[in-house]
Each structure stands twice: as C-alpha cells, then as structure tokens.
Design a protein around this motif. Structure first.
Motif, mmCIF file in Angstrom:
data_model
loop_
_atom_site.group_PDB
_atom_site.id
_atom_site.type_symbol
_atom_site.label_atom_id
_atom_site.label_comp_id
_atom_site.label_asym_id
_atom_site.label_seq_id
_atom_site.Cartn_x
_atom_site.Cartn_y
_atom_site.Cartn_z
ATOM 1 N N PRO A 1 8.065 -14.572 1.760
ATOM 2 C CA PRO A 1 7.720 -13.177 2.048
ATOM 3 C C PRO A 1 7.411 -12.401 0.761
ATOM 4 O O PRO A 1 8.013 -12.677 -0.288
ATOM 5 N N TYR A 2 6.513 -11.476 0.833
ATOM 6 C CA TYR A 2 6.132 -10.569 -0.271
ATOM 7 C C TYR A 2 5.572 -11.301 -1.487
ATOM 8 O O TYR A 2 5.685 -10.831 -2.608
ATOM 9 N N SER A 3 5.028 -12.471 -1.303
ATOM 10 C CA SER A 3 4.481 -13.178 -2.467
ATOM 11 C C SER A 3 3.041 -12.734 -2.752
ATOM 12 O O SER A 3 2.539 -12.922 -3.848
ATOM 13 N N GLY A 4 2.390 -12.165 -1.732
ATOM 14 C CA GLY A 4 1.025 -11.671 -1.946
ATOM 15 C C GLY A 4 -0.018 -12.387 -1.093
ATOM 16 O O GLY A 4 -1.216 -12.315 -1.378
ATOM 17 N N LYS A 5 0.433 -13.072 -0.023
ATOM 18 C CA LYS A 5 -0.509 -13.823 0.829
ATOM 19 C C LYS A 5 -1.568 -12.910 1.447
ATOM 20 O O LYS A 5 -2.760 -13.203 1.383
ATOM 21 N N THR A 6 -1.086 -11.826 2.039
ATOM 22 C CA THR A 6 -2.028 -10.950 2.735
ATOM 23 C C THR A 6 -2.952 -10.263 1.740
ATOM 24 O O THR A 6 -4.145 -10.072 2.006
ATOM 25 N N THR A 7 -2.412 -9.925 0.574
ATOM 26 C CA THR A 7 -3.260 -9.312 -0.458
ATOM 27 C C THR A 7 -4.344 -10.295 -0.885
ATOM 28 O O THR A 7 -5.516 -9.936 -0.991
ATOM 29 N N LYS B 1 2.373 -7.991 9.551
ATOM 30 C CA LYS B 1 3.451 -8.950 9.789
ATOM 31 C C LYS B 1 3.314 -9.705 11.098
ATOM 32 O O LYS B 1 3.789 -10.808 11.237
ATOM 33 N N PHE C 1 4.614 -11.816 -10.070
ATOM 34 C CA PHE C 1 4.582 -10.431 -10.574
ATOM 35 C C PHE C 1 5.948 -9.765 -10.474
ATOM 36 O O PHE C 1 6.721 -10.055 -9.574
ATOM 37 N N ASP D 1 7.979 -6.368 -9.904
ATOM 38 C CA ASP D 1 7.852 -5.027 -9.339
ATOM 39 C C ASP D 1 9.157 -4.726 -8.613
ATOM 40 O O ASP D 1 9.450 -5.321 -7.577
ATOM 41 N N ILE E 1 9.377 -3.950 -4.854
ATOM 42 C CA ILE E 1 9.103 -4.966 -3.820
ATOM 43 C C ILE E 1 10.155 -6.072 -3.922
ATOM 44 O O ILE E 1 10.269 -6.740 -4.948
ATOM 45 N N ASN F 1 0.614 -15.622 -8.216
ATOM 46 C CA ASN F 1 0.234 -14.211 -8.254
ATOM 47 C C ASN F 1 0.884 -13.531 -9.461
ATOM 48 O O ASN F 1 2.044 -13.164 -9.432
ATOM 49 N N MET F 2 0.119 -13.440 -10.539
ATOM 50 C CA MET F 2 0.652 -12.907 -11.798
ATOM 51 C C MET F 2 0.545 -11.382 -11.801
ATOM 52 O O MET F 2 -0.285 -10.815 -11.129
ATOM 53 N N ALA G 1 -3.404 -10.460 -7.744
ATOM 54 C CA ALA G 1 -3.685 -9.868 -6.443
ATOM 55 C C ALA G 1 -4.068 -8.401 -6.538
ATOM 56 O O ALA G 1 -5.091 -7.989 -5.998
ATOM 57 N N LYS G 2 -3.238 -7.651 -7.233
ATOM 58 C CA LYS G 2 -3.457 -6.199 -7.277
ATOM 59 C C LYS G 2 -4.799 -5.863 -7.922
ATOM 60 O O LYS G 2 -5.605 -5.153 -7.348
HETATM 61 N N1 LIG Z 1 2.806 -4.801 -8.431
HETATM 62 C C1 LIG Z 1 2.212 -5.730 -7.714
HETATM 63 N N2 LIG Z 1 2.364 -5.671 -6.364
HETATM 64 C C2 LIG Z 1 1.771 -6.621 -5.621
HETATM 65 C C3 LIG Z 1 0.998 -7.662 -6.214
HETATM 66 N N3 LIG Z 1 0.541 -8.446 -5.236
HETATM 67 C C4 LIG Z 1 0.999 -7.944 -4.064
HETATM 68 N N4 LIG Z 1 1.740 -6.828 -4.298
HETATM 69 C C5 LIG Z 1 2.422 -6.004 -3.313
HETATM 70 O O1 LIG Z 1 3.481 -6.746 -2.780
HETATM 71 C C6 LIG Z 1 3.678 -6.437 -1.387
HETATM 72 C C7 LIG Z 1 3.616 -7.728 -0.582
HETATM 73 O O2 LIG Z 1 2.300 -8.247 -0.653
HETATM 74 P P1 LIG Z 1 1.659 -8.967 0.616
HETATM 75 O O3 LIG Z 1 0.312 -9.398 0.202
HETATM 76 O O4 LIG Z 1 1.822 -8.164 1.829
HETATM 77 O O5 LIG Z 1 2.626 -10.215 0.674
HETATM 78 P P2 LIG Z 1 2.773 -11.303 1.813
HETATM 79 O O6 LIG Z 1 3.014 -12.583 1.136
HETATM 80 O O7 LIG Z 1 1.629 -11.225 2.755
HETATM 81 O O8 LIG Z 1 4.095 -10.822 2.511
HETATM 82 P P3 LIG Z 1 4.608 -11.149 3.997
HETATM 83 O O9 LIG Z 1 3.435 -11.160 4.904
HETATM 84 O O10 LIG Z 1 5.562 -10.010 4.253
HETATM 85 O O11 LIG Z 1 5.308 -12.455 3.902
HETATM 86 C C8 LIG Z 1 2.573 -5.463 -1.019
HETATM 87 O O12 LIG Z 1 3.130 -4.163 -1.077
HETATM 88 C C9 LIG Z 1 1.548 -5.660 -2.127
HETATM 89 O O13 LIG Z 1 0.807 -4.490 -2.351
HETATM 90 C C10 LIG Z 1 0.854 -7.666 -7.659
HETATM 91 O O14 LIG Z 1 0.178 -8.525 -8.263
HETATM 92 N N5 LIG Z 1 1.478 -6.676 -8.342
#
Ligand SMILES: Nc1nc2c(ncn2[C@@H]2O[C@H](COP(=O)(O)OP(=O)(O)OP(=O)(O)O)[C@@H](O)[C@H]2O)c(=O)[nH]1
Ligand SMILES: [Mg+2]
Length: 360
Positions: A9-15, A31, A102, A104, A107, A204-205, A236-237
């Motif tokens: 979770p929150y690794s950045g997959k959706t981004t 989600k 990354f 943060d 998160i 995701n750096m 990602a960002k």
């Molecule tokens: N600061 C920072 N935030 C990031 C980066 N990549 C993603 N995020 C943030 O991290 C959060 C999670 O990113 P998602 O892309 O939703 O991650 P996910 O893997 O799809 O998460 P789940 O679907 O919940 O498992 C979001 O609020 C993004 O905006 C990054 O490189 N830097």
C-alpha cells in the motif's frame, strides 16, 4: 499483452499507472477497483515510417496496464495474498513491482520505515508462498486422482514436474529461474504461477533523488540477482507533474531534473526486453502499423498475428529491415540495392523488420 502493477500500500502504483496511461483516477475510487487501460507503445521507428509513407492511419502496438488493488499488509505471519488478488495477478504476462523509495512523513508506510530491499523481499516471499501453496495442493490432488485416472502416465508426468517445481521453490527460488522443457509449457499456461512471470522492479524514488538514483539502482542490481528481473527507478510525483505539461515545457523540465526518457519509454522498453518481445511493421498508404511478437517467431507466425487467414494461406513474406528502408529512402531503391528479400515461412523475424505478407 498485459502488465500488472503490484506492491505494498502507498508505494505509488496508482500514481505510476496514471503516468503510464494518462488516465486520471478519482482519489475516492482509487482503492475500490483495479484500474486498467491500454497504452500505445511509443516507437520512434514507426514515426519515421509514417513520415515516409504518409498513410491515412498510424497504429502503434498496444499493451494493457493493470493497477491491481489488494495487497494488504497486516499480520506478517500469515499470507497477505487472498485468492481474489491472486486471480488478478495470474492473468498478467509480466509484473511490475512498485517499491516505495520516497520519504514523506505524511504518507504512512505499512512497515513504518522506508527500506527498498525489505519491501522487495516482502513481495517476493508472498509470490513464492503463493506458488508453493498451489503446487502443494496440486500434488495432493494429483496423487488422489491417480487411482481414478485411466492415463496414469499423464498424471505421473505431471506429478514429476510439480515435484521438480516444488523442490526449486523450496530453495527459495522463483520459478522464472527454471528452464522449462517443452512438455511443461502447458502447465505454465494453465496454472500461470506467479514467480514464473518476468518481473520488473520499479523503485519510486523521491524528487530529491534523481541524480543519485543511477547509483542507487546500480547498487540494488548487485544485491538482487536472477534472470528475468530488471530494475528501473521512477519519480512518481515529478513524472506525474511532467505528464501534464506540453512537449516543449516537458523537455526543459526533464533536462533540469536530469531525466532522459519518459517513464513510459523506460518501463515499456524494459518490459519488452524482459518478455523477449520485439516489433515488426507493416507499411503502406492506408496504414503504417507496429506489431508485437516474441523473439524467434517466424514470418508465418508474424503473419498469424495480423490475421489467422494470413497464417493459414501464407505463401511468402517480402522483407526489408527498418535500417535498410530508411537508408535507401524507398522500396524501389531497396530492390536496386538488393536489400529487399522474399522469405519463406520459416524465416526468423528480426526486430524492426518491415513485412508484406503474400497469401492465397
Ligand atoms: N512525496 C511523494 N509522494 C508520493 C510519491 N509517489 C506517490 N506519492 C503519494 O503517495 C500516496 C500513495 O500513492 P498511490 O499512487 O496512491 O499508491 P498506491 O500504491 O496506489 O497505494 P494503494 O492503492 O493505497 O495501495 C499518494 O498520496 C501519492 O500522491 C513520491 O514520489 N513522492
Ligand atoms: Mg492505488
């Protein structure tokens, strides 16, 4: 061709999914469902051919990207992959494991800290456990069935194969490191074991890391070995923000950040390489088109990718390489120079071949 994104979770997959596909995901829905979209495989060669033939239509090769929802990080002693999740991962031809690199504080990380190697191992272990559980259950069933089956040899052969897979998995090794004999291909196709899939690790750096990422990834590569794994950093960002800019603005910012390729180019380039894929082209006034095939496929196989009829009624293929056609400037010049060839059905295609299939 389908590539699945997996990761904690929150690794950045959706981004990453949004950056790769230019599809906007409403955060409120992110989600609940898996996201999927078809992307055009960028190919500069197709662009050049299009400029040469000026066709009515340009058609890129396609790849489907799936953002798979579902890894939950809970009790670390029990398996975190449920059967619904496994079902969604199985259907992919390759996997991209998105790992959080990354920092943060706003998160959360399910394990409380950023540790790329640990997270790679967490998902690797889960993939391995899933395959082990499958093989064990399959062996149990086969051994029960053997009494009832008429063709005992067939069952015995499968048991031997499953035992071979099991012994390999028990050494903590993914199935992608095994060489599969021809007769095991059918099990791979039917059971789709997760550790047999080519794996791309996408780290995701954070934005501050662009310049250090090359070194970081080089170190990581040293620590992770195994064929059919490759590692790519992404940002990602930044890359999501870049994807919103015009091409000119993008070029300026990419240079500023020290990025040379778009994530789509990098990820798909790696995925093609991992999967042993290559392209061939068809050209003409109506359409210039890129097609995806596996390395080692013949002219007849390639014809079959265009149309089953072309496979069945294959006569010959007119072949010229992309480089030769671009160098010569036209088909007529290729004929003069002798780089335009007629090939039979067993001709093994090269990456970038331009084919015209003659069929009955
Ligand atoms: N600061 C920072 N935030 C990031 C980066 N990549 C993603 N995020 C943030 O991290 C959060 C999670 O990113 P998602 O892309 O939703 O991650 P996910 O893997 O799809 O998460 P789940 O679907 O919940 O498992 C979001 O609020 C993004 O905006 C990054 O490189 N830097
Ligand atoms: Mg997500």
């Amino acid at each position: 061709m389908q590539i699945g994104l997996i990761g904690l979770p929150y690794s950045g997959k959706t981004t990453l999914f949004q950056t790769l596909t230019s599809v906007h995901i409403d955060a409120a829905n992110a989600k609940r469902e898996s996201n999927q979209a078809i992307v055009k495989v960028p190919d500069a060669r197709l662009d050049k051919l299009t400029a040469m033939f000026n066709p009515k239509k340009k058609v890129n090769a396609n790849i489907e990207i799936v953002d798979i929802v579902g890894v939950q990080k809970g009790d670390s002693t029990s398996s975190q992959f449920n059967s619904q999740f496994i079902g969604k991962v199985k259907t992919n031809d390759a996997l991209i494991h998105v790992v959080r690199g990354f920092e943060d504080d706003t998160i959360p990380h399910p394990d409380g800290s950023i540790n790329v190697l640990r997270d790679i191992a967490t998902i690797d272990d889960e993939l391995l456990l899933t395959d082990m559980a499958f093989v064990e259950a399959r062996l149990e069933k086969l051994e029960k069935d053997i009494m009832k089956q008429k063709d005992k040899d067939l069952v015995k052969r499968e048991i031997a194969s499953m035992q071979r897979w099991q012994a390999h998995l028990e050494q903590n090794k993914p199935l992608r490191q095994l060489d599969f004999p021809e007769e095991e291909r059918i099990y791979l196709k039917n059971y789709q074991p997760l550790t047999a899939k080519p794996l791309l690790i996408a780290v995701n750096m954070s934005d501050s890391n662009v310049s250090e990422s090359a070194k970081f990834v080089a170190d990581l590569k040293q620590q992770i070995t195994g064929s059919k794994i490759s590692i790519e950093p992404f940002f990602a960002k930044i890359e999501q923000e870049l994807s919103l800019l015009s091409d000119e603005e993008k070029a300026v910012f990419m240079e500023e950040y020290g990025l040379s390729d778009s994530p789509l180019d990098r990820m798909l380039g790696s995925a093609y390489h991992l999967l042993g894929l290559q392209s061939f082209f068809t050209v003409g006034e109506d359409e210039c088109r890129a097609w995806t095939i596996r390395k080692g496929m013949t002219a007849q196989d390639a014809a079959g990718v265009i149309h089953t009829d072309f496979y069945n009624k294959f006569i010959r293929a007119e072949v010229v390489s992309y480089e030769n056609l671009i160098d010569a400037g036209s088909y007529a010049k290729c004929k003069e120079k002798g780089t335009f060839r007629l090939e039979g059905k067993d001709y093994i295609c090269n990456d970038g071949d331009i084919l015209n299939i003659r069929h009955g």
